[in-house]
Motif scaffolding. Structure first.
Motif, PDB file in Angstrom:
ATOM      1  N   GLU A  49     -10.926   1.144  43.151  1.00  0.00           N
ATOM      2  CA  GLU A  49     -12.367   1.116  42.957  1.00  0.00           C
ATOM      3  C   GLU A  49     -13.033   1.233  44.325  1.00  0.00           C
ATOM      4  OE1 GLU A  49     -14.555  -1.335  39.732  1.00  0.00           O
ATOM      5  OE2 GLU A  49     -14.680  -2.521  41.567  1.00  0.00           O
ATOM      6  N   ARG A  50     -14.174   1.900  44.366  1.00  0.00           N
ATOM      7  CA  ARG A  50     -14.867   2.097  45.638  1.00  0.00           C
ATOM      8  C   ARG A  50     -16.364   1.896  45.423  1.00  0.00           C
ATOM      9  NH1 ARG A  50     -17.098   6.238  48.994  1.00  0.00           N
ATOM     10  NH2 ARG A  50     -16.509   5.846  51.147  1.00  0.00           N
ATOM     11  N   SER A  51     -17.035   1.405  46.460  1.00  0.00           N
ATOM     12  CA  SER A  51     -18.487   1.252  46.429  1.00  0.00           C
ATOM     13  C   SER A  51     -19.140   2.491  47.021  1.00  0.00           C
ATOM     14  CB  SER A  51     -18.912   0.021  47.240  1.00  0.00           C
ATOM     15  OG  SER A  51     -18.402  -1.142  46.655  1.00  0.00           O
ATOM     16  N   PHE A  52     -20.266   2.888  46.417  1.00  0.00           N
ATOM     17  CA  PHE A  52     -21.045   4.029  46.883  1.00  0.00           C
ATOM     18  C   PHE A  52     -22.502   3.611  47.012  1.00  0.00           C
ATOM     19  CE2 PHE A  52     -17.451   5.766  44.600  1.00  0.00           C
ATOM     20  CZ  PHE A  52     -17.011   6.790  45.430  1.00  0.00           C
ATOM     21  N   GLN A  53     -23.169   4.104  48.042  1.00  0.00           N
ATOM     22  CA  GLN A  53     -24.590   3.834  48.194  1.00  0.00           C
ATOM     23  C   GLN A  53     -25.375   5.041  47.701  1.00  0.00           C
ATOM     24  OE1 GLN A  53     -25.906   2.702  52.098  1.00  0.00           O
ATOM     25  NE2 GLN A  53     -27.975   2.270  51.389  1.00  0.00           N
ATOM     26  N   LEU A  54     -26.304   4.792  46.778  1.00  0.00           N
ATOM     27  CA  LEU A  54     -27.125   5.854  46.226  1.00  0.00           C
ATOM     28  C   LEU A  54     -28.306   6.146  47.158  1.00  0.00           C
ATOM     29  CD1 LEU A  54     -27.217   4.727  42.483  1.00  0.00           C
ATOM     30  CD2 LEU A  54     -25.623   6.284  43.606  1.00  0.00           C
ATOM     31  N   ALA A  55     -28.989   7.248  46.897  1.00  0.00           N
ATOM     32  CA  ALA A  55     -30.123   7.658  47.734  1.00  0.00           C
ATOM     33  C   ALA A  55     -31.230   6.609  47.756  1.00  0.00           C
ATOM     34  CB  ALA A  55     -30.678   8.994  47.238  1.00  0.00           C
ATOM     35  N   ASP A  56     -31.360   5.833  46.673  1.00  0.00           N
ATOM     36  CA  ASP A  56     -32.404   4.802  46.631  1.00  0.00           C
ATOM     37  C   ASP A  56     -31.954   3.477  47.250  1.00  0.00           C
ATOM     38  OD1 ASP A  56     -30.719   3.681  44.734  1.00  0.00           O
ATOM     39  OD2 ASP A  56     -32.114   3.875  43.069  1.00  0.00           O
ATOM     40  N   GLY A  57     -30.761   3.471  47.835  1.00  0.00           N
ATOM     41  CA  GLY A  57     -30.258   2.287  48.525  1.00  0.00           C
ATOM     42  C   GLY A  57     -29.370   1.378  47.681  1.00  0.00           C
ATOM     43  N   ARG A  58     -29.358   1.569  46.355  1.00  0.00           N
ATOM     44  CA  ARG A  58     -28.504   0.734  45.506  1.00  0.00           C
ATOM     45  C   ARG A  58     -27.038   1.002  45.799  1.00  0.00           C
ATOM     46  NH1 ARG A  58     -29.126   2.169  39.831  1.00  0.00           N
ATOM     47  NH2 ARG A  58     -29.837   4.155  40.649  1.00  0.00           N
ATOM     48  N   ILE A  59     -26.218  -0.044  45.646  1.00  0.00           N
ATOM     49  CA  ILE A  59     -24.768   0.059  45.781  1.00  0.00           C
ATOM     50  C   ILE A  59     -24.168  -0.011  44.385  1.00  0.00           C
ATOM     51  CG2 ILE A  59     -22.672  -0.968  46.766  1.00  0.00           C
ATOM     52  CD1 ILE A  59     -24.582   0.047  48.917  1.00  0.00           C
ATOM     53  N   ILE A  60     -23.304   0.958  44.062  1.00  0.00           N
ATOM     54  CA  ILE A  60     -22.607   0.951  42.781  1.00  0.00           C
ATOM     55  C   ILE A  60     -21.104   1.003  43.040  1.00  0.00           C
ATOM     56  CG2 ILE A  60     -24.502   2.047  41.516  1.00  0.00           C
ATOM     57  CD1 ILE A  60     -22.877   4.693  41.671  1.00  0.00           C
ATOM     58  N   LYS A  61     -20.337   0.508  42.089  1.00  0.00           N
ATOM     59  CA  LYS A  61     -18.878   0.584  42.171  1.00  0.00           C
ATOM     60  C   LYS A  61     -18.387   1.518  41.084  1.00  0.00           C
ATOM     61  CE  LYS A  61     -17.835  -3.841  44.243  1.00  0.00           C
ATOM     62  NZ  LYS A  61     -17.001  -5.036  44.189  1.00  0.00           N
ATOM     63  N   ARG A  62     -17.437   2.372  41.445  1.00  0.00           N
ATOM     64  CA  ARG A  62     -16.855   3.299  40.483  1.00  0.00           C
ATOM     65  C   ARG A  62     -15.339   3.330  40.659  1.00  0.00           C
ATOM     66  NH1 ARG A  62     -21.028   2.601  38.647  1.00  0.00           N
ATOM     67  NH2 ARG A  62     -22.638   4.094  38.082  1.00  0.00           N
ATOM     68  N   ARG A  63     -14.653   3.569  39.532  1.00  0.00           N
ATOM     69  CA  ARG A  63     -13.194   3.689  39.553  1.00  0.00           C
ATOM     70  C   ARG A  63     -12.815   5.087  40.027  1.00  0.00           C
ATOM     71  NH1 ARG A  63     -11.903   2.856  33.744  1.00  0.00           N
ATOM     72  NH2 ARG A  63     -13.880   3.907  33.603  1.00  0.00           N
ATOM     73  N   ILE A  64     -11.678   5.174  40.708  1.00  0.00           N
ATOM     74  CA  ILE A  64     -11.189   6.444  41.248  1.00  0.00           C
ATOM     75  C   ILE A  64      -9.728   6.622  40.854  1.00  0.00           C
ATOM     76  CG2 ILE A  64     -10.723   7.749  43.373  1.00  0.00           C
ATOM     77  CD1 ILE A  64     -13.050   6.245  44.649  1.00  0.00           C
ATOM     78  N   GLY A  65      -9.358   7.840  40.512  1.00  0.00           N
ATOM     79  CA  GLY A  65      -7.977   8.194  40.207  1.00  0.00           C
ATOM     80  C   GLY A  65      -7.635   9.510  40.895  1.00  0.00           C
ATOM     81  N   GLU A  66      -6.526  10.093  40.502  1.00  0.00           N
ATOM     82  CA  GLU A  66      -6.081  11.373  41.060  1.00  0.00           C
ATOM     83  C   GLU A  66      -5.940  12.377  39.929  1.00  0.00           C
ATOM     84  OE1 GLU A  66      -5.313  12.259  44.328  1.00  0.00           O
ATOM     85  OE2 GLU A  66      -6.073  10.308  44.952  1.00  0.00           O
ATOM     86  N   VAL A  67      -6.396  13.600  40.165  1.00  0.00           N
ATOM     87  CA  VAL A  67      -6.280  14.669  39.181  1.00  0.00           C
ATOM     88  C   VAL A  67      -5.944  15.960  39.927  1.00  0.00           C
ATOM     89  CG1 VAL A  67      -8.720  15.370  39.174  1.00  0.00           C
ATOM     90  CG2 VAL A  67      -7.368  15.640  37.102  1.00  0.00           C
ATOM     91  N   LYS A  68      -5.286  16.871  39.227  1.00  0.00           N
ATOM     92  CA  LYS A  68      -5.010  18.186  39.807  1.00  0.00           C
ATOM     93  C   LYS A  68      -6.052  19.158  39.259  1.00  0.00           C
ATOM     94  CE  LYS A  68      -0.790  19.637  40.044  1.00  0.00           C
ATOM     95  NZ  LYS A  68       0.518  20.191  39.641  1.00  0.00           N
ATOM     96  N   PHE A  69      -6.769  19.810  40.159  1.00  0.00           N
ATOM     97  CA  PHE A  69      -7.747  20.821  39.790  1.00  0.00           C
ATOM     98  C   PHE A  69      -7.105  22.196  39.916  1.00  0.00           C
ATOM     99  CE2 PHE A  69     -10.379  17.308  41.235  1.00  0.00           C
ATOM    100  CZ  PHE A  69     -11.424  17.301  40.314  1.00  0.00           C
ATOM    101  N   GLU A  70      -7.349  23.056  38.931  1.00  0.00           N
ATOM    102  CA  GLU A  70      -6.882  24.447  39.015  1.00  0.00           C
ATOM    103  C   GLU A  70      -8.098  25.355  38.890  1.00  0.00           C
ATOM    104  OE1 GLU A  70      -4.259  27.752  36.601  1.00  0.00           O
ATOM    105  OE2 GLU A  70      -4.160  25.669  35.981  1.00  0.00           O
TER     106      GLU A  70
END
Length: 85
Positions: A49-70
């Motif tokens: 899980e990682r935290s991200f700061q949005l343009a309006d200053g809010r901090i959100i947490k989102r889950r992250i995984g791995e995927v193969k893009f073709e």
């Protein structure tokens, strides 16, 4: 930087399950964001899980995984954010 829509295929990095999808691409983005329901259908599990700061200053947490893009017969594994509805 700009946006464009592309059709590509997502693959589970280990078992090969695949699904075609149409995504908006932001040439300046650091992470890809795919709807969580799509990733779950492919059996992709979040690994962190990682935290991200949005343009309006809010901090959100989102889950992250791995995927193969073709895209256009080229494949690469990359981190992906589990997008919310």
């Amino acid at each position: 930087m700009g946006f464009t829509e592309v059709k590509l295929t997502l693959h589970h990095p280990k078992d090969g399950a695949a699904r075609g999808i149409s995504l908006m691409v932001d040439s300046g983005a650091l992470y890809s964001l795919v709807p969580a329901v799509t990733l779950k259908e492919l059996g992709i599990q979040p690994t962190r899980e990682r935290s991200f700061q949005l343009a309006d200053g809010r901090i959100i947490k989102r889950r992250i995984g791995e995927v193969k893009f073709e895209y256009k017969n080229e494949e690469s594994t990359s981190p992906v954010i589990f997008g919310e509805a």
